[in-house]
Design a protein around this motif. Structure first.
Motif, PDB file in Angstrom:
ATOM      1  N   GLY A 115      31.516  19.322  -1.370  1.00 29.28           N
ATOM      2  CA  GLY A 115      32.724  18.549  -1.040  1.00 29.28           C
ATOM      3  C   GLY A 115      32.402  17.267  -0.302  1.00 29.28           C
ATOM      4  O   GLY A 115      32.917  16.198  -0.621  1.00 29.28           O
ATOM      5  N   LYS A 116      31.496  17.360   0.674  1.00 30.16           N
ATOM      6  CA  LYS A 116      31.143  16.179   1.502  1.00 30.16           C
ATOM      7  C   LYS A 116      30.471  15.086   0.660  1.00 30.16           C
ATOM      8  O   LYS A 116      30.857  13.918   0.753  1.00 30.16           O
ATOM      9  CB  LYS A 116      30.260  16.629   2.661  1.00 30.16           C
ATOM     10  CG  LYS A 116      30.299  15.662   3.826  1.00 30.16           C
ATOM     11  CD  LYS A 116      29.495  16.197   4.981  1.00 30.16           C
ATOM     12  CE  LYS A 116      29.373  15.143   6.051  1.00 30.16           C
ATOM     13  NZ  LYS A 116      30.188  15.301   7.170  1.00 30.16           N
TER      14      LYS A 116
ATOM     15  N   ALA B 282      37.127  16.665  -3.830  1.00 32.88           N
ATOM     16  CA  ALA B 282      37.516  15.823  -2.690  1.00 32.88           C
ATOM     17  C   ALA B 282      38.614  14.892  -3.176  1.00 32.88           C
ATOM     18  O   ALA B 282      38.655  14.544  -4.352  1.00 32.88           O
ATOM     19  CB  ALA B 282      36.330  15.016  -2.187  1.00 32.88           C
ATOM     20  N   TYR B 283      39.511  14.523  -2.273  1.00 32.74           N
ATOM     21  CA  TYR B 283      40.510  13.514  -2.636  1.00 32.74           C
ATOM     22  C   TYR B 283      40.659  12.496  -1.520  1.00 32.74           C
ATOM     23  O   TYR B 283      40.302  12.752  -0.372  1.00 32.74           O
ATOM     24  CB  TYR B 283      41.847  14.131  -3.035  1.00 32.74           C
ATOM     25  CG  TYR B 283      42.624  14.869  -1.958  1.00 32.74           C
ATOM     26  CD1 TYR B 283      43.141  14.215  -0.841  1.00 32.74           C
ATOM     27  CD2 TYR B 283      42.889  16.239  -2.083  1.00 32.74           C
ATOM     28  CE1 TYR B 283      43.882  14.894   0.123  1.00 32.74           C
ATOM     29  CE2 TYR B 283      43.621  16.926  -1.124  1.00 32.74           C
ATOM     30  CZ  TYR B 283      44.110  16.246  -0.026  1.00 32.74           C
ATOM     31  OH  TYR B 283      44.838  16.911   0.930  1.00 32.74           O
ATOM     32  N   LEU B 284      41.192  11.336  -1.913  1.00 27.24           N
ATOM     33  CA  LEU B 284      41.454  10.236  -0.994  1.00 27.24           C
ATOM     34  C   LEU B 284      42.827   9.690  -1.369  1.00 27.24           C
ATOM     35  O   LEU B 284      43.012   9.214  -2.484  1.00 27.24           O
ATOM     36  CB  LEU B 284      40.373   9.163  -1.202  1.00 27.24           C
ATOM     37  CG  LEU B 284      40.120   8.156  -0.102  1.00 27.24           C
ATOM     38  CD1 LEU B 284      39.555   8.866   1.124  1.00 27.24           C
ATOM     39  CD2 LEU B 284      39.095   7.132  -0.591  1.00 27.24           C
TER      40      LEU B 284
ATOM     41  N   LEU C 226      33.196  13.431  -1.407  1.00 27.81           N
ATOM     42  CA  LEU C 226      34.056  12.582  -0.577  1.00 27.81           C
ATOM     43  C   LEU C 226      33.314  11.304  -0.164  1.00 27.81           C
ATOM     44  O   LEU C 226      33.884  10.217  -0.143  1.00 27.81           O
ATOM     45  CB  LEU C 226      34.535  13.347   0.666  1.00 27.81           C
ATOM     46  CG  LEU C 226      35.519  12.591   1.579  1.00 27.81           C
ATOM     47  CD1 LEU C 226      36.797  12.205   0.832  1.00 27.81           C
ATOM     48  CD2 LEU C 226      35.865  13.418   2.805  1.00 27.81           C
ATOM     49  N   ASN C 227      32.031  11.446   0.131  1.00 26.98           N
ATOM     50  CA  ASN C 227      31.208  10.310   0.520  1.00 26.98           C
ATOM     51  C   ASN C 227      31.192   9.240  -0.581  1.00 26.98           C
ATOM     52  O   ASN C 227      31.307   8.047  -0.302  1.00 26.98           O
ATOM     53  CB  ASN C 227      29.789  10.810   0.814  1.00 26.98           C
ATOM     54  CG  ASN C 227      29.017   9.822   1.655  1.00 26.98           C
ATOM     55  OD1 ASN C 227      29.598   9.002   2.367  1.00 26.98           O
ATOM     56  ND2 ASN C 227      27.709   9.870   1.550  1.00 26.98           N
TER      57      ASN C 227
ATOM     58  N   LEU D  65      33.568   8.808  -2.836  1.00 25.54           N
ATOM     59  CA  LEU D  65      34.916   8.220  -2.868  1.00 25.54           C
ATOM     60  C   LEU D  65      35.096   7.175  -1.763  1.00 25.54           C
ATOM     61  O   LEU D  65      35.711   6.137  -1.982  1.00 25.54           O
ATOM     62  CB  LEU D  65      35.985   9.312  -2.715  1.00 25.54           C
ATOM     63  CG  LEU D  65      36.136  10.313  -3.857  1.00 25.54           C
ATOM     64  CD1 LEU D  65      37.308  11.246  -3.573  1.00 25.54           C
ATOM     65  CD2 LEU D  65      36.335   9.627  -5.186  1.00 25.54           C
ATOM     66  N   GLN D  66      34.544   7.464  -0.577  1.00 30.92           N
ATOM     67  CA  GLN D  66      34.734   6.564   0.561  1.00 30.92           C
ATOM     68  C   GLN D  66      33.997   5.236   0.389  1.00 30.92           C
ATOM     69  O   GLN D  66      34.255   4.296   1.117  1.00 30.92           O
ATOM     70  CB  GLN D  66      34.300   7.263   1.854  1.00 30.92           C
ATOM     71  CG  GLN D  66      35.295   8.334   2.269  1.00 30.92           C
ATOM     72  CD  GLN D  66      34.781   9.235   3.391  1.00 30.92           C
ATOM     73  OE1 GLN D  66      33.583   9.472   3.516  1.00 30.92           O
ATOM     74  NE2 GLN D  66      35.691   9.751   4.202  1.00 30.92           N
TER      75      GLN D  66
ATOM     76  N   MET E  86      38.417  17.884   1.340  1.00 31.66           N
ATOM     77  CA  MET E  86      37.334  18.282   0.436  1.00 31.66           C
ATOM     78  C   MET E  86      37.147  19.788   0.485  1.00 31.66           C
ATOM     79  O   MET E  86      37.631  20.453   1.408  1.00 31.66           O
ATOM     80  CB  MET E  86      36.044  17.585   0.859  1.00 31.66           C
ATOM     81  CG  MET E  86      35.632  17.985   2.254  1.00 31.66           C
ATOM     82  SD  MET E  86      34.292  16.984   2.872  1.00 31.66           S
ATOM     83  CE  MET E  86      34.246  17.583   4.560  1.00 31.66           C
TER      84      MET E  86
ATOM     85  N   ALA F 141      42.579  12.528   3.516  1.00 29.16           N
ATOM     86  CA  ALA F 141      41.378  12.838   2.737  1.00 29.16           C
ATOM     87  C   ALA F 141      41.052  14.302   2.983  1.00 29.16           C
ATOM     88  O   ALA F 141      41.294  14.820   4.075  1.00 29.16           O
ATOM     89  CB  ALA F 141      40.226  11.951   3.174  1.00 29.16           C
TER      90      ALA F 141
END
Length: 198
Positions: free
Chosen positions: A79-80, A54-56, A83-84, A86-87, A68, A66
């Protein structure tokens, strides 16, 4: 608008029921750069079963992009969760890849979510960060005699010279941190250098 970004690539290995999860967090401020990181990790671990990521991009509070990928894991289990993490971590311009080596014991969907989350969480906790400072462009029109002075002044105010064009006069484009601009312009005005804000 400065915000924290990864200061260096950081890698951490986490094991669950003989499956090995290798998390790698790195700086990426474009999709191209993020995909280049992914290609490099795939080269480093060519025999791994999955490379989930995942990226941000941009400021973590208002990201410009964003994305994933579960890379073959059941949908929403890799991926989720990455990302979660990262967020919720207030780090921008970041690519986080978790490479998995299957250990022979199935983890189930819940187990995968927990494993990918933990792996991402752990690498973020040890990731060194630095401040990303946004630079604002300024255009200067001046005589040749001031060129060296401008180069020195730009350096002094933590800026960079983007381009320099020579005609009857010198046109220089510089980029400076927002906080440095007023003092930079004041100094230029004092010596008669014309500044045009973009």
């Amino acid at each position: 608008m400065s915000y924290p970004i990864p200061a260096q690539n950081t890698e951490l290995t986490y094991e669950v029921k003989k499956s090995k999860f290798i998390a790698c967090a790195s700086f990426a401020d474009s999709r191209e750069q993020a995909m280049a990181q992914l290609a490099s990790i795939k080269q480093q671990y060519p025999d791994a079963r999955h490379h989930c990521w995942a990226y941000l991009l941009g400021n973590p509070k208002t990201p410009i992009s964003a994305a994933m990928s579960d890379d073959g894991e059941p949908s929403g289990t890799a991926g989720k969760p990455i990302l979660n993490v990262l967020q919720h971590k207030d780090v921008g311009d970041i690519m986080l890849i978790v490479t998995r080596y299957f250990g022979g014991i199935k983890l189930g969907a819940g187990g995968l979510v927990r494993a990918y989350s933990s792996s991402a969480q752990q690498v973020i906790e040890v990731l060194p960060v630095k401040q990303q400072i946004r630079l604002e462009p300024l255009n200067l029109h001046t005589d040749f005699k001031h060129e060296q002075f401008i180069r020195h002044l730009t350096n002094e105010h933590l800026g960079v010279i983007d381009k320099c064009e020579y005609a009857e006069r010198v046109h220089i484009q510089v980029s400076l941190p927002e906080s440095e601009i007023p003092a930079f312009i004041a100094t230029c005005n004092n010596v008669g250098i014309q500044v045009v804000q973009s």
